[in-house]
Design a protein around this motif. Structure first.
Motif, PDB file in Angstrom:
ATOM      1  N   LYS A  15       0.853  -1.189   0.000  1.00  0.00           N
ATOM      2  CA  LYS A  15       0.000   0.000   0.000  1.00  0.00           C
ATOM      3  C   LYS A  15       0.887   1.236   0.000  1.00  0.00           C
ATOM      4  N   LEU A  16       0.505   2.221  -0.796  1.00  0.00           N
ATOM      5  CA  LEU A  16       1.295   3.438  -0.945  1.00  0.00           C
ATOM      6  C   LEU A  16       0.574   4.644  -0.355  1.00  0.00           C
ATOM      7  N   LEU A  17       1.348   5.498   0.294  1.00  0.00           N
ATOM      8  CA  LEU A  17       0.885   6.810   0.735  1.00  0.00           C
ATOM      9  C   LEU A  17       1.845   7.838   0.146  1.00  0.00           C
ATOM     10  N   MET A  18       1.322   8.828  -0.564  1.00  0.00           N
ATOM     11  CA  MET A  18       2.180   9.774  -1.267  1.00  0.00           C
ATOM     12  C   MET A  18       1.874  11.213  -0.868  1.00  0.00           C
ATOM     13  N   VAL A  19       2.907  12.034  -0.929  1.00  0.00           N
ATOM     14  CA  VAL A  19       2.748  13.475  -0.693  1.00  0.00           C
ATOM     15  C   VAL A  19       3.261  14.193  -1.933  1.00  0.00           C
ATOM     16  N   ASP A  20       2.376  14.919  -2.591  1.00  0.00           N
ATOM     17  CA  ASP A  20       2.713  15.659  -3.808  1.00  0.00           C
ATOM     18  C   ASP A  20       2.223  17.093  -3.637  1.00  0.00           C
ATOM     19  N   LEU A  21       3.129  17.979  -3.257  1.00  0.00           N
ATOM     20  CA  LEU A  21       2.738  19.366  -3.005  1.00  0.00           C
ATOM     21  C   LEU A  21       2.873  20.233  -4.251  1.00  0.00           C
ATOM     22  N   LYS A  22       2.972  19.588  -5.421  1.00  0.00           N
ATOM     23  CA  LYS A  22       2.984  20.314  -6.697  1.00  0.00           C
ATOM     24  C   LYS A  22       1.625  20.222  -7.369  1.00  0.00           C
ATOM     25  N   GLY A  23       0.601  19.960  -6.575  1.00  0.00           N
ATOM     26  CA  GLY A  23      -0.765  19.952  -7.100  1.00  0.00           C
ATOM     27  C   GLY A  23      -1.099  18.776  -7.982  1.00  0.00           C
ATOM     28  N   GLY A  24      -0.352  17.684  -7.858  1.00  0.00           N
ATOM     29  CA  GLY A  24      -0.658  16.499  -8.653  1.00  0.00           C
ATOM     30  C   GLY A  24       0.193  16.327  -9.887  1.00  0.00           C
ATOM     31  N   LEU A  25       1.138  17.242 -10.123  1.00  0.00           N
ATOM     32  CA  LEU A  25       1.982  17.128 -11.318  1.00  0.00           C
ATOM     33  C   LEU A  25       2.837  15.864 -11.287  1.00  0.00           C
ATOM     34  N   GLU A  26       3.282  15.468 -10.103  1.00  0.00           N
ATOM     35  CA  GLU A  26       4.162  14.307  -9.990  1.00  0.00           C
ATOM     36  C   GLU A  26       3.392  13.003  -9.831  1.00  0.00           C
ATOM     37  N   PHE A  27       2.481  12.962  -8.850  1.00  0.00           N
ATOM     38  CA  PHE A  27       1.820  11.702  -8.509  1.00  0.00           C
ATOM     39  C   PHE A  27       0.388  11.611  -9.015  1.00  0.00           C
ATOM     40  N   GLY A  28      -0.082  12.650  -9.691  1.00  0.00           N
ATOM     41  CA  GLY A  28      -1.442  12.634 -10.234  1.00  0.00           C
ATOM     42  C   GLY A  28      -1.740  11.425 -11.108  1.00  0.00           C
ATOM     43  N   PRO A  29      -0.782  10.971 -11.970  1.00  0.00           N
ATOM     44  CA  PRO A  29      -1.061   9.803 -12.815  1.00  0.00           C
ATOM     45  C   PRO A  29      -1.359   8.522 -12.040  1.00  0.00           C
ATOM     46  N   TYR A  30      -1.020   8.485 -10.754  1.00  0.00           N
ATOM     47  CA  TYR A  30      -1.259   7.274  -9.961  1.00  0.00           C
ATOM     48  C   TYR A  30      -2.627   7.279  -9.267  1.00  0.00           C
ATOM     49  N   GLU A  31      -3.386   8.339  -9.438  1.00  0.00           N
ATOM     50  CA  GLU A  31      -4.707   8.405  -8.807  1.00  0.00           C
ATOM     51  C   GLU A  31      -5.566   7.219  -9.263  1.00  0.00           C
ATOM     52  N   GLY A  32      -6.201   6.584  -8.289  1.00  0.00           N
ATOM     53  CA  GLY A  32      -7.127   5.506  -8.611  1.00  0.00           C
ATOM     54  C   GLY A  32      -6.513   4.120  -8.694  1.00  0.00           C
ATOM     55  N   ILE A  33      -5.188   4.006  -8.582  1.00  0.00           N
ATOM     56  CA  ILE A  33      -4.608   2.656  -8.629  1.00  0.00           C
ATOM     57  C   ILE A  33      -4.962   1.924  -7.325  1.00  0.00           C
ATOM     58  N   PRO A  34      -5.113   0.602  -7.385  1.00  0.00           N
ATOM     59  CA  PRO A  34      -5.560  -0.137  -6.192  1.00  0.00           C
ATOM     60  C   PRO A  34      -4.531  -0.186  -5.066  1.00  0.00           C
ATOM     61  N   HIS A  35      -3.290   0.216  -5.334  1.00  0.00           N
ATOM     62  CA  HIS A  35      -2.244   0.176  -4.309  1.00  0.00           C
ATOM     63  C   HIS A  35      -2.324   1.359  -3.338  1.00  0.00           C
ATOM     64  N   LEU A  36      -3.104   2.381  -3.661  1.00  0.00           N
ATOM     65  CA  LEU A  36      -3.187   3.545  -2.782  1.00  0.00           C
ATOM     66  C   LEU A  36      -3.983   3.199  -1.521  1.00  0.00           C
ATOM     67  N   LEU A  37      -3.472   3.636  -0.377  1.00  0.00           N
ATOM     68  CA  LEU A  37      -4.117   3.347   0.899  1.00  0.00           C
ATOM     69  C   LEU A  37      -5.059   4.483   1.282  1.00  0.00           C
ATOM     70  N   GLN A  38      -6.281   4.147   1.583  1.00  0.00           N
ATOM     71  CA  GLN A  38      -7.246   5.147   2.040  1.00  0.00           C
ATOM     72  C   GLN A  38      -7.069   5.371   3.545  1.00  0.00           C
ATOM     73  N   VAL A  39      -6.859   6.618   3.924  1.00  0.00           N
ATOM     74  CA  VAL A  39      -6.578   6.947   5.317  1.00  0.00           C
ATOM     75  C   VAL A  39      -7.632   7.924   5.840  1.00  0.00           C
ATOM     76  N   PRO A  40      -8.275   7.606   6.972  1.00  0.00           N
ATOM     77  CA  PRO A  40      -9.227   8.553   7.556  1.00  0.00           C
ATOM     78  C   PRO A  40      -8.487   9.683   8.278  1.00  0.00           C
ATOM     79  N   ILE A  41      -8.776  10.915   7.907  1.00  0.00           N
ATOM     80  CA  ILE A  41      -8.179  12.092   8.545  1.00  0.00           C
ATOM     81  C   ILE A  41      -9.269  12.827   9.312  1.00  0.00           C
ATOM     82  N   THR A  42      -9.080  12.950  10.615  1.00  0.00           N
ATOM     83  CA  THR A  42     -10.081  13.606  11.463  1.00  0.00           C
ATOM     84  C   THR A  42      -9.646  15.022  11.791  1.00  0.00           C
TER      85      THR A  42
END
Length: 205
Positions: A15-42
């Protein structure tokens, strides 16, 4: 690194957790892949009623594996800290010392490896308070949770000692440097000047 990881590992193992502070320019292409971990933020949301009385409400949002907002990073690291502590207790109760042995004995309930990737760590320095908080948590995570399957990849285009603190560099087991324009940049990553002016393009140490 990311392409190799997701090609070699199924989503239930990684499972991957990514930080992309360039507005998605770097990691945007990975949106929606099944390896991304959904994290609840309160978050604590403050509201006022019609009488002007302030109330606090907890608001939970699901982060879909990629953080694009600087303010989300401390919450993401806080979740990782809690997850790491939870895994340590699980391994202790199972009387094993690492995630590999745990998964061998618990194949039906195996723990995936979690990889936390920051595209440009220097961007967190914009807010001094956030920077200190993030560095403390990152150091703790990298230092203690490797055995339970929590891993950290930090990237920067600004290899300076104030961007790569000694505390975090000391707990990262591997460093990789491409061509650095100065000797100081190479020293900040590798503690040697070997990466200065590396040629041809793409070569790394």
């Amino acid at each position: 690194f990311i392409c190799s990881l997701i090609r070699r590992n199924p989503p239930e193992r990684l499972k991957l957790l990514m930080v992309d502070l360039k507005g998605g320019l770097e990691f945007g292409p990975y949106e929606g892949i099944p390896h991304l971990l959904q994290v609840p933020i309160t978050k604590i949301k403050k509201t006022k009623d019609r009488y002007g009385i302030e109330n606090e409400e907890e608001e939970t949002k699901i982060l879909e594996g990629i953080a694009y907002d600087r303010d989300q990073v401390p919450d993401l690291l806080n979740w990782l800290l809690h997850e790491g502590e939870r895994r340590i207790k699980m391994l202790k109760n199972a009387e094993v010392r690492d995630i590999g042995r745990y998964n061998q004995h618990h194949r039906s309930n195996a723990l995936p490896h979690l990889v936390f990737i920051v595209d440009e760590i220097a961007d967190l320095k914009i807010n001094a308070e956030t920077w200190t908080l993030c560095m403390n948590r990152l150091t703790n995570i990298a230092q203690r949770f490797r055995a339970v399957g929590v891993h950290v990849i930090l990237c920067t285009q600004m290899p300076k000692s104030d961007v790569i603190p000694t505390s975090i560099k000391a707990v990262l087991p591997a460093k990789l440097a491409f061509s650095c324009p100065t000797n100081q940049g190479s020293m900040a990553i590798l503690d040697t000047g070997n990466a200065k002016g590396l040629t041809p393009a793409g070569r790394c140490i």
